[in-house]
Scaffold this active site. Structure first.
Site, PDB file in Angstrom:
ATOM      1  N   HIS A  91      -4.015  -0.992  -4.669  1.00 50.25           N
ATOM      2  CA  HIS A  91      -4.409   0.017  -4.048  1.00 50.25           C
ATOM      3  C   HIS A  91      -3.283   1.067  -3.770  1.00 50.25           C
ATOM      4  O   HIS A  91      -3.493   2.299  -4.123  1.00 50.25           O
ATOM      5  CB  HIS A  91      -5.232  -0.183  -2.834  1.00 50.25           C
ATOM      6  CG  HIS A  91      -6.106  -1.385  -2.933  1.00 50.25           C
ATOM      7  ND1 HIS A  91      -7.276  -1.349  -3.204  1.00 50.25           N
ATOM      8  CD2 HIS A  91      -5.993  -2.575  -2.622  1.00 50.25           C
ATOM      9  CE1 HIS A  91      -8.014  -2.501  -3.352  1.00 50.25           C
ATOM     10  NE2 HIS A  91      -7.117  -3.451  -2.723  1.00 50.25           N
TER      11      HIS A  91
HETATM   12  O1  RIB Z   1      -8.570  -2.259   1.685  1.00 51.22           O
HETATM   13  C1  RIB Z   1      -7.121  -2.266   0.835  1.00 51.22           C
HETATM   14  C2  RIB Z   1      -6.031  -1.871   1.882  1.00 51.22           C
HETATM   15  O2  RIB Z   1      -6.266  -3.088   2.887  1.00 51.22           O
HETATM   16  C3  RIB Z   1      -4.598  -1.846   1.117  1.00 51.22           C
HETATM   17  O3  RIB Z   1      -3.814  -1.121   1.822  1.00 51.22           O
HETATM   18  C4  RIB Z   1      -4.005  -3.250   1.231  1.00 51.22           C
HETATM   19  O4  RIB Z   1      -2.782  -3.242   1.558  1.00 51.22           O
HETATM   20  C5  RIB Z   1      -4.723  -3.468   2.614  1.00 51.22           C
HETATM   21  O5  RIB Z   1      -3.891  -2.762   3.675  1.00 51.22           O
END
Ligand code: RIB
Ligand code: CA
Length: 328
Positions: free
Chosen positions: A254
């Site tokens: 992500h």
């Molecule tokens: O839902 C994904 C996010 O939550 C990403 O930033 C991961 O690192 C967690 O922080």
């Protein structure tokens, strides 16, 4: 001219990939890293952030941020405890999406003496030009800085947020983790008046990284390529067991997609200007609630409904190739 950014992280596995991408990109000048509680407690997220900076030998200051969400910690029944189906054990070893500590040498470098929100206020007040904030953890630090001094919004070029989801969630039937962890902070930030671009799960799941991509990262023979491959392979194992994607043997990475967007905006697709509010309570706690009516409430953010995994993988491969060769 490289784009100046501040990267706010709850390091974590995908945060670590994002930090390496930002450090290695010639298109980005990473002014500072700010840690926040989220994936792990603030001690761990700060240590992990320092470890990545140290691994790359980067000259980037690290500022420790908020250890709890703005409001949730006042309400014991709302303390952010993520529901999970229990540990994944592979070959007798527990595999987590985010290890407590990243598997690189413990940090000997130190964090800065002031807190992240104080840094934001001091740095932005003095900034000659607006800078970009990339927030890939809960938005507590950014919201706190805006509460300390609302005028800093004039020195923010764009806030790129890894968070939210329209058709995809991961923490509850309605919420993505970063937003769910501190929904009040998220609501404050997305309505602060700066340009806000949300990189939600709809985009990060589409722009996933595969085992084949990891092989290409390793073939580079660089420190960043090897570490990124290990982190992504760990994530693929967990995704395959608990949140399989449309593409087999793949993982969402992500946070790194937010950095890739600054380098090649085409990694995000179907980006629309929408009205978004954040749910605070009950079933919609942490939900990114989009107004999809023809006559909407005033639009306040850009929301990416899709992503391009080939472009994303190509951006990362180019970046990791810039890292120093691994010592044989
Ligand atoms: O839902 C994904 C996010 O939550 C990403 O930033 C991961 O690192 C967690 O922080
Ligand atoms: Ca994160």
């Amino acid at each position: 001219m490289a784009r100046k950014i501040i990267l706010d992280v709850d390091t974590g596995s995908d945060d670590a990939v994002a930090i390496m991408a930002a450090v290695l990109s010639k298109d980005i000048q990473l002014e500072a890293l700010c840690s926040v509680a989220g994936n792990k407690d603030i001690d761990k997220t700060t240590e992990n952030t320092l470890r990545v900076v140290q691994l790359l030998g980067a000259d980037v200051p690290v500022y420790r941020g908020c250890r709890t969400p703005l409001v949730k910690f006042l309400c014991p029944d709302r303390l952010p405890v993520r529901k999970s189906k229990g540990p994944l054990v592979v070959d007798g070893k527990e595999v987590q999406m985010h290890s407590d500590f990243l598997d690189v040498p413990p940090a000997t470098i130190k964090e800065q003496p002031i807190s992240a929100p104080e840094f934001y206020v001091q740095y932005l007040r003095a900034a000659p030009q607006p800078v970009t904030i990339v927030a890939v953890g809960p938005l507590t630090n950014v919201a706190m800085a805006l509460l300390l001094d609302g005028t800093i919004v004039d020195k923010i070029e764009e806030i790129v947020i890894m968070g939210g989801g329209y058709n995809i969630t991961n923490t509850s039937p309605t919420a993505e983790f970063n937003i769910w962890y501190d929904p009040e902070a998220a609501q404050h930030v997305i309505h602060c008046g700066a340009k806000v671009t949300l990189v939600p799960l709809d985009a990060t799941h589409a722009a996933c990284i595969t085992l084949d991509d990891c092989k290409r990262f390793r073939a580079l023979g660089t420190v960043a390529g090897d570490f990124a491959a290990a982190l992504c392979e760990q994530r693929i194992m967990v995704h395959s067991n608990s949140q399989p994607l449309a593409v087999p043997d793949a993982a969402a990475v992500h946070d790194a997609l937010c950095i890739a967007y600054l380098i090649d905006p085409q990694v995000l697709r179907d980006v629309r200007h929408v009205h978004c509010d954040i749910g605070f309570r009950d079933f919609c706690e942490g939900q990114t609630i989009l107004d999809m009516r023809y006559y909407t409430e005033p639009v306040n953010c850009y929301f990416a409904f899709d992503g391009d995994r080939q472009k994303f993988a190509s951006v990362l491969l180019d970046l990791f190739a810039r890292s120093e060769k691994t010592k044989s």
